[in-house]
Design an enzyme around this catalytic site. Sequence first.
Site, mmCIF file in Angstrom:
data_model
loop_
_atom_site.group_PDB
_atom_site.id
_atom_site.type_symbol
_atom_site.label_atom_id
_atom_site.label_comp_id
_atom_site.label_asym_id
_atom_site.label_seq_id
_atom_site.Cartn_x
_atom_site.Cartn_y
_atom_site.Cartn_z
ATOM 1 N N ASP A 14 0.844 -1.203 0.000
ATOM 2 C CA ASP A 14 0.000 0.000 0.000
ATOM 3 C C ASP A 14 0.882 1.257 0.000
ATOM 4 O O ASP A 14 0.880 2.019 0.953
ATOM 5 C CB ASP A 14 -0.962 -0.013 1.205
ATOM 6 C CG ASP A 14 -0.253 -0.074 2.549
ATOM 7 O OD1 ASP A 14 0.922 -0.498 2.599
ATOM 8 O OD2 ASP A 14 -0.861 0.329 3.561
ATOM 9 N N ASP A 18 7.346 3.666 3.080
ATOM 10 C CA ASP A 18 8.197 2.494 3.338
ATOM 11 C C ASP A 18 7.870 1.340 2.391
ATOM 12 O O ASP A 18 8.756 0.548 2.046
ATOM 13 C CB ASP A 18 8.153 2.063 4.813
ATOM 14 C CG ASP A 18 6.766 1.800 5.332
ATOM 15 O OD1 ASP A 18 5.797 2.401 4.836
ATOM 16 O OD2 ASP A 18 6.633 0.973 6.253
ATOM 17 N N ASP A 19 6.624 1.276 1.898
ATOM 18 C CA ASP A 19 6.318 0.283 0.854
ATOM 19 C C ASP A 19 7.116 0.615 -0.409
ATOM 20 O O ASP A 19 7.628 -0.286 -1.087
ATOM 21 C CB ASP A 19 4.829 0.319 0.490
ATOM 22 C CG ASP A 19 3.935 0.007 1.663
ATOM 23 O OD1 ASP A 19 3.504 -1.146 1.802
ATOM 24 O OD2 ASP A 19 3.671 0.921 2.462
ATOM 25 N N ASN A 43 -2.449 2.657 3.596
ATOM 26 C CA ASN A 43 -1.861 3.982 3.862
ATOM 27 C C ASN A 43 -2.638 5.089 3.154
ATOM 28 O O ASN A 43 -2.696 6.218 3.625
ATOM 29 C CB ASN A 43 -0.405 4.019 3.399
ATOM 30 C CG ASN A 43 0.508 3.254 4.331
ATOM 31 O OD1 ASN A 43 0.288 3.220 5.529
ATOM 32 N ND2 ASN A 43 1.532 2.628 3.770
ATOM 33 N N THR A 130 3.025 -6.160 2.698
ATOM 34 C CA THR A 130 3.469 -5.054 3.550
ATOM 35 C C THR A 130 2.332 -4.054 3.780
ATOM 36 O O THR A 130 2.570 -2.885 4.061
ATOM 37 C CB THR A 130 4.701 -4.344 2.952
ATOM 38 O OG1 THR A 130 4.352 -3.830 1.654
ATOM 39 C CG2 THR A 130 5.886 -5.270 2.835
ATOM 40 N N GLU A 170 -0.994 -3.110 15.628
ATOM 41 C CA GLU A 170 -0.186 -2.475 14.557
ATOM 42 C C GLU A 170 -1.107 -2.115 13.387
ATOM 43 O O GLU A 170 -2.100 -2.809 13.138
ATOM 44 C CB GLU A 170 0.914 -3.469 14.141
ATOM 45 C CG GLU A 170 1.881 -2.966 13.091
ATOM 46 C CD GLU A 170 1.355 -3.103 11.672
ATOM 47 O OE1 GLU A 170 1.766 -2.306 10.807
ATOM 48 O OE2 GLU A 170 0.526 -4.005 11.439
ATOM 49 N N PHE A 171 -0.751 -1.095 12.623
ATOM 50 C CA PHE A 171 -1.605 -0.531 11.574
ATOM 51 C C PHE A 171 -2.108 -1.577 10.556
ATOM 52 O O PHE A 171 -3.314 -1.643 10.279
ATOM 53 C CB PHE A 171 -0.827 0.576 10.833
ATOM 54 C CG PHE A 171 -1.583 1.219 9.705
ATOM 55 C CD1 PHE A 171 -2.482 2.257 9.946
ATOM 56 C CD2 PHE A 171 -1.417 0.788 8.394
ATOM 57 C CE1 PHE A 171 -3.186 2.854 8.906
ATOM 58 C CE2 PHE A 171 -2.112 1.374 7.344
ATOM 59 C CZ PHE A 171 -3.010 2.409 7.597
ATOM 60 N N ASN A 172 -1.217 -2.373 9.970
ATOM 61 C CA ASN A 172 -1.640 -3.295 8.906
ATOM 62 C C ASN A 172 -2.636 -4.333 9.420
ATOM 63 O O ASN A 172 -3.579 -4.718 8.722
ATOM 64 C CB ASN A 172 -0.438 -4.022 8.292
ATOM 65 C CG ASN A 172 0.444 -3.087 7.493
ATOM 66 O OD1 ASN A 172 -0.005 -2.041 7.028
ATOM 67 N ND2 ASN A 172 1.703 -3.463 7.325
ATOM 68 N N HIS A 245 9.842 0.285 8.161
ATOM 69 C CA HIS A 245 9.198 -1.014 8.380
ATOM 70 C C HIS A 245 9.300 -2.005 7.209
ATOM 71 O O HIS A 245 9.835 -3.102 7.340
ATOM 72 C CB HIS A 245 7.696 -0.826 8.657
ATOM 73 C CG HIS A 245 7.377 0.197 9.681
ATOM 74 N ND1 HIS A 245 7.493 -0.037 11.029
ATOM 75 C CD2 HIS A 245 6.920 1.473 9.565
ATOM 76 C CE1 HIS A 245 7.117 1.039 11.706
ATOM 77 N NE2 HIS A 245 6.766 1.970 10.841
ATOM 78 N N ASP A 246 8.661 -1.654 6.098
ATOM 79 C CA ASP A 246 8.382 -2.659 5.069
ATOM 80 C C ASP A 246 9.622 -3.298 4.423
ATOM 81 O O ASP A 246 9.616 -4.508 4.153
ATOM 82 C CB ASP A 246 7.453 -2.063 4.002
ATOM 83 C CG ASP A 246 6.084 -1.715 4.575
ATOM 84 O OD1 ASP A 246 5.738 -2.240 5.651
ATOM 85 O OD2 ASP A 246 5.346 -0.932 3.948
HETATM 86 C C1 BDR Z 1 3.009 -0.331 8.623
HETATM 87 O O1 BDR Z 1 1.935 0.598 8.471
HETATM 88 C C2 BDR Z 1 2.084 1.350 7.322
HETATM 89 O O2 BDR Z 1 1.779 2.697 7.553
HETATM 90 C C3 BDR Z 1 3.503 1.158 6.851
HETATM 91 O O3 BDR Z 1 3.579 1.228 5.443
HETATM 92 C C4 BDR Z 1 3.855 -0.207 7.368
HETATM 93 O O4 BDR Z 1 3.504 -1.217 6.455
HETATM 94 C C5 BDR Z 1 3.717 -0.032 9.911
HETATM 95 O O5 BDR Z 1 2.842 -0.159 10.982
HETATM 96 CA CA CA Z 2 2.880 -0.681 4.180
#
Ligand code: BDR
Ligand code: CA
Length: 316
Positions: A14, A18-19, A43, A130, A170-172, A245-246
């Site tokens: 997404d 970082d992706d 995202n 990711t 966590e977000f994902n 992160h990714d």
């Molecule tokens: C994850 O959430 C997204 O915002 C980033 O791209 C990463 O995959 C980190 O929590």
């Molecule tokens: Ca991501």
Amino acid sequence: MTETAPRKIILDCDPGYDDAAAIMLAAGSPGLEVLAITTVAGNQTIGKVTNNALRIARMAGLKDIPVARGAVRPLLRPAVAVASQIHGETGLDGVDLPEATLPLDPRPAAQVIVDIIMREPEGTVTLVPTGPLTNIAIAARLEPRIVSRVREVVLMGGAWREGNATPCAEFNIENDPEAAQIVFSESWKVTMVGLDLTYQARASEEVRERIRAVGNPSSKCLWQILEMFAENYRVWRGFDSPPLHDPCAVAYVLDPTLLEVRAAPISVETHGTLTYGMTVADLRGPAPEGCNTFVALRIDVDRFWDLMVRAVEHLG
Ligand code: BDR
Ligand code: CA
């Protein structure tokens, strides 16, 4: 397959800063072959992240691969807010990118994932999600045989301590907890590269300068990504340096010696109110025999940044 054959991966993402960096790492690493990029709302909205994927693919020199649009929203829960504060209104604010040239594949992302895994020899394709896990869950339901055909799933998501979207989640994963639970409960090998790990991979000013000093178009692009990410993480999260992160998940596929991982049963909380979307990893003792889920604990940070630098040197 010989030892030196590149590892085949599908990036489900997404983009997002970082992706985008993860796509660049994969495209710039001869040890990996990117078979497809599939997108998922996270995202930013699906339209924006798909456009970003197409533009980054061009910048990273990826040609002749499908780029396919995936899930617009989570399986069950109402759509959650996009991460504009961290990734900007476009998902990649402040990054100079060429317009897209690759055509968008007409198939839905989950279909592309299924088609590729069924086409390639068994045990050769690694899924690297990711973003939220909606497409991966749909693909597993669309064609259950993919579960035994993939080599493994290495995902960025989750945490075994604290979350970022909520104190616990966590977000994902919080974006689509039911999809995540499907992915963690299937019998494929799943490695969770979560926040506990990615918080170790901070793009310090020194690192950002090292990337910039490579001095080619892709290093400029990655440098812009890291500078924007750094500023937003500073303002919104109070971090001195942003955690990248990714790319940590991609780096693990590229060189498994980079990360220390440990087998542990992992489940996703799908009923809690305060804990909805939490990944619960049972690290209390040795994992049961045959445990197919793994938690990433530590990363060799210096070697990780060496990989990122080498990737931009390679991309030119
Ligand atoms: C994850 O959430 C997204 O915002 C980033 O791209 C990463 O995959 C980190 O929590
Ligand atoms: Ca991501």
